[in-house]
Design a protein around this motif. Structure first.
Motif, PDB file in Angstrom:
ATOM      1  N   SER A   1      40.732  25.699  51.121  1.00 34.13           N
ATOM      2  CA  SER A   1      39.555  25.125  50.474  1.00 34.13           C
ATOM      3  C   SER A   1      39.521  25.571  49.019  1.00 34.13           C
ATOM      4  O   SER A   1      40.119  26.596  48.655  1.00 34.13           O
ATOM      5  CB  SER A   1      38.279  25.605  51.172  1.00 34.13           C
ATOM      6  N   TYR A   2      38.819  24.802  48.163  1.00 36.28           N
ATOM      7  CA  TYR A   2      38.616  25.308  46.815  1.00 36.28           C
ATOM      8  C   TYR A   2      37.630  26.463  46.927  1.00 36.28           C
ATOM      9  O   TYR A   2      36.622  26.360  47.616  1.00 36.28           O
ATOM     10  CB  TYR A   2      38.085  24.225  45.877  1.00 36.28           C
ATOM     11  N   PRO A   3      37.905  27.591  46.285  1.00 36.07           N
ATOM     12  CA  PRO A   3      37.083  28.787  46.473  1.00 36.07           C
ATOM     13  C   PRO A   3      35.792  28.748  45.675  1.00 36.07           C
ATOM     14  O   PRO A   3      35.578  27.878  44.835  1.00 36.07           O
ATOM     15  CB  PRO A   3      38.001  29.908  45.971  1.00 36.07           C
ATOM     16  N   ALA A   4      34.946  29.728  45.934  1.00 31.35           N
ATOM     17  CA  ALA A   4      33.740  29.968  45.145  1.00 31.35           C
ATOM     18  C   ALA A   4      33.675  31.461  44.861  1.00 31.35           C
ATOM     19  O   ALA A   4      34.221  32.274  45.609  1.00 31.35           O
ATOM     20  CB  ALA A   4      32.498  29.496  45.885  1.00 31.35           C
ATOM     21  N   MET A   5      33.000  31.843  43.781  1.00 25.56           N
ATOM     22  CA  MET A   5      32.909  33.243  43.376  1.00 25.56           C
ATOM     23  C   MET A   5      31.457  33.670  43.253  1.00 25.56           C
ATOM     24  O   MET A   5      30.639  32.943  42.678  1.00 25.56           O
ATOM     25  CB  MET A   5      33.624  33.442  42.032  1.00 25.56           C
ATOM     26  N   ASP A   6      31.136  34.858  43.796  1.00 27.53           N
ATOM     27  CA  ASP A   6      29.757  35.337  43.678  1.00 27.53           C
ATOM     28  C   ASP A   6      29.600  36.218  42.446  1.00 27.53           C
ATOM     29  O   ASP A   6      30.555  36.468  41.701  1.00 27.53           O
ATOM     30  CB  ASP A   6      29.316  36.049  44.958  1.00 27.53           C
TER      31      ASP A   6
ATOM     32  N   GLU B   1      29.258  39.286  42.006  1.00 26.98           N
ATOM     33  CA  GLU B   1      29.979  40.551  41.989  1.00 26.98           C
ATOM     34  C   GLU B   1      31.482  40.352  41.796  1.00 26.98           C
ATOM     35  O   GLU B   1      32.249  41.312  41.845  1.00 26.98           O
ATOM     36  CB  GLU B   1      29.718  41.326  43.291  1.00 26.98           C
ATOM     37  N   GLY B   2      31.917  39.115  41.609  1.00 31.90           N
ATOM     38  CA  GLY B   2      33.323  38.835  41.400  1.00 31.90           C
ATOM     39  C   GLY B   2      34.128  38.694  42.674  1.00 31.90           C
ATOM     40  O   GLY B   2      35.363  38.712  42.646  1.00 31.90           O
ATOM     41  N   THR B   3      33.455  38.513  43.804  1.00 30.50           N
ATOM     42  CA  THR B   3      34.146  38.303  45.080  1.00 30.50           C
ATOM     43  C   THR B   3      34.368  36.812  45.309  1.00 30.50           C
ATOM     44  O   THR B   3      33.433  36.018  45.189  1.00 30.50           O
ATOM     45  CB  THR B   3      33.337  38.893  46.249  1.00 30.50           C
TER      46      THR B   3
ATOM     47  N   LEU C   1      38.135  33.863  54.265  1.00 26.56           N
ATOM     48  CA  LEU C   1      38.636  35.051  53.581  1.00 26.56           C
ATOM     49  C   LEU C   1      37.805  35.345  52.338  1.00 26.56           C
ATOM     50  O   LEU C   1      37.261  34.438  51.702  1.00 26.56           O
ATOM     51  CB  LEU C   1      40.093  34.851  53.167  1.00 26.56           C
ATOM     52  N   ALA C   2      37.729  36.622  52.000  1.00 26.40           N
ATOM     53  CA  ALA C   2      37.073  37.062  50.773  1.00 26.40           C
ATOM     54  C   ALA C   2      37.972  38.059  50.079  1.00 26.40           C
ATOM     55  O   ALA C   2      38.627  38.885  50.726  1.00 26.40           O
ATOM     56  CB  ALA C   2      35.714  37.688  51.074  1.00 26.40           C
ATOM     57  N   VAL C   3      38.032  37.963  48.746  1.00 22.52           N
ATOM     58  CA  VAL C   3      38.804  38.898  47.928  1.00 22.52           C
ATOM     59  C   VAL C   3      37.876  39.397  46.831  1.00 22.52           C
ATOM     60  O   VAL C   3      37.348  38.599  46.054  1.00 22.52           O
ATOM     61  CB  VAL C   3      40.049  38.227  47.315  1.00 22.52           C
ATOM     62  N   ASP C   4      37.680  40.736  46.770  1.00 22.19           N
ATOM     63  CA  ASP C   4      36.722  41.270  45.801  1.00 22.19           C
ATOM     64  C   ASP C   4      37.349  41.436  44.423  1.00 22.19           C
ATOM     65  O   ASP C   4      38.529  41.140  44.215  1.00 22.19           O
ATOM     66  CB  ASP C   4      36.108  42.570  46.314  1.00 22.19           C
ATOM     67  N   LYS C   5      36.566  41.948  43.484  1.00 20.51           N
ATOM     68  CA  LYS C   5      37.018  42.056  42.093  1.00 20.51           C
ATOM     69  C   LYS C   5      38.180  43.018  41.929  1.00 20.51           C
ATOM     70  O   LYS C   5      38.914  42.953  40.938  1.00 20.51           O
ATOM     71  CB  LYS C   5      35.857  42.476  41.194  1.00 20.51           C
TER      72      LYS C   5
ATOM     73  N   PRO D   1      27.823  38.714  53.488  1.00 23.22           N
ATOM     74  CA  PRO D   1      27.141  39.641  52.566  1.00 23.22           C
ATOM     75  C   PRO D   1      27.326  39.276  51.098  1.00 23.22           C
ATOM     76  O   PRO D   1      26.989  40.069  50.215  1.00 23.22           O
ATOM     77  CB  PRO D   1      27.818  40.980  52.877  1.00 23.22           C
ATOM     78  N   LEU D   2      27.829  38.086  50.796  1.00 23.66           N
ATOM     79  CA  LEU D   2      28.064  37.687  49.407  1.00 23.66           C
ATOM     80  C   LEU D   2      26.757  37.513  48.645  1.00 23.66           C
ATOM     81  O   LEU D   2      25.712  37.193  49.217  1.00 23.66           O
ATOM     82  CB  LEU D   2      28.863  36.386  49.371  1.00 23.66           C
ATOM     83  N   GLY D   3      26.834  37.700  47.319  1.00 22.26           N
ATOM     84  CA  GLY D   3      25.675  37.529  46.467  1.00 22.26           C
ATOM     85  C   GLY D   3      25.579  36.111  45.925  1.00 22.26           C
ATOM     86  O   GLY D   3      26.318  35.211  46.341  1.00 22.26           O
TER      87      GLY D   3
END
Length: 330
Positions: free
Chosen positions: A242-247, A249-251, A261-265, A307-309
């Motif tokens: 999928s095309y991603p999205a960013m919160d 906090e940079g995740t 999946l989630a990848v943090d800053k 838990p994303l912002g």
């Protein structure tokens, strides 16, 4: 209905921009004071059987007011296109496999990925040879419609707004697997040996999942560093993404290979959800209020609590899932 029997009907205003009978809208972007349209040749069922390739109209980009008045219209000449990885074999090559010579496309269409982007006073409009997938991105001035510059012919790829008047232009296929950053003057100012669905944070740093078209996957989540190098994130299995999205906090969150999946800053990866699913028709990740994430999979929509912002503030965080063409507000 009023007491006198008068019926009042409200409807949103519409605009009908003028076009040729054999033209159709390829892509459009809404602006605060109007909209921009990429026009291409109408599809074959619309044109009918009598139309020949030589009669096809030239593609163009046009800007309109909210009422549909045309402010300018710029013709697009894709020209002869070729790429080193494209080969041909036939009578003229003696039935030997040779690089295909540059040729003028019989039919030009808008690029498959992000065909029309607007950032500050610049437009990036992508057009391709509909048969071979080789195309160019044209950078236009938003106020005048003047063509500022154009990329060299290359296989189509993902694109993104990188900053005010700046764009990321990707290329994948026929041996190409790159992403270039182009400035306001249309000149390339950086290039990376990677291609994927990139997001750009508030500091102008691009990152995202790679989309290498092979299995087993050699792709990773990558950050594109300012010195043209790549910073490795977690390895990725599968391909369909999928095309991603960013919160804030940079995740970054996205769906790939049956997993959310989630990848943090700090480029640490997390698996938020997994199921046995190999569907190839995947939309965008939509970041909702309260940490909700919505993903479209074929004919289903999956919604997760995470838990994303809130959505990040940046030139390309996938705001509103690109429903408004995602122009950058300067």
């Amino acid at each position: 209905m009023s007491t006198e029997g008068t019926l009042w009907v409200a409807y949103p205003p519409t605009a009908r921009p003028e076009c040729r009978p054999d033209e159709e809208i390829g892509a459009f972007v809404l602006l605060d004071d109007g909209f921009v349209v990429s026009w291409v040749s109408a599809s074959r069922p619309v044109r009918g059987k009598r139309s020949r390739p030589t009669s096809l109209p030239q593609p163009r980009v046009a800007r309109y007011t909210q009422e549909g008045e045309c402010l300018w219209s710029t013709p697009i000449a894709l020209g002869a296109v070729s790429f080193p990885g494209v080969v041909e074999m036939g009578d003229r090559t003696g039935w030997e496999l040779r690089p295909r010579r540059p040729r003028v496309p019989e039919e030009t269409g808008v690029d498959h990925w992000e065909p029309l982007l607007v950032s500050a006073d610049r437009i990036a409009a992508g057009f391709t040879d509909t048969r071979g997938g080789i195309g160019r991105t044209f950078f236009l001035d938003l106020d005048s419609g003047e063509t500022v510059s154009a990329t060299s012919p290359a296989p189509a790829g993902r694109k993104a707004i990188a900053g005010p008047g700046q764009f990321l232009i990707g290329s994948q296929g026929y041996g190409a697997f790159t992403t270039g950053r182009f400035g306001r003057d249309g000149a390339e100012i950086a290039r990376w040996a990677s291609h994927g669905a990139m997001l750009v944070d508030k500091n102008g740093s691009p990152s995202g999942p790679e989309l290498e078209n092979c299995l087993p996957s050699g792709s990773r989540f990558r950050r594109l560093a300012p010195d043209n190098t790549l910073v490795d994130g977690p390895a990725l299995t599968g391909f369909y993404t999928s095309y991603p999205a960013m919160d804030c906090e940079g995740t970054t969150v996205f769906w790939r290979d049956g997993k959310l999946l989630a990848v943090d800053k700090d480029l640490v990866g997390y698996e938020l959800f997994a199921m046995d699913d190999d569907r190839a028709v995947i939309g965008r990740a939509l970041l909702l209020d309260g940490g909700g994430v919505a993903i479209s999979l074929d004919n289903e929509i999956l919604v997760f609590r995470t838990p994303l912002g809130p959505l990040a503030e940046g030139p390309w965080p996938c705001g509103e899932a690109n429903l408004h063409g995602n122009p950058l507000v300067s």
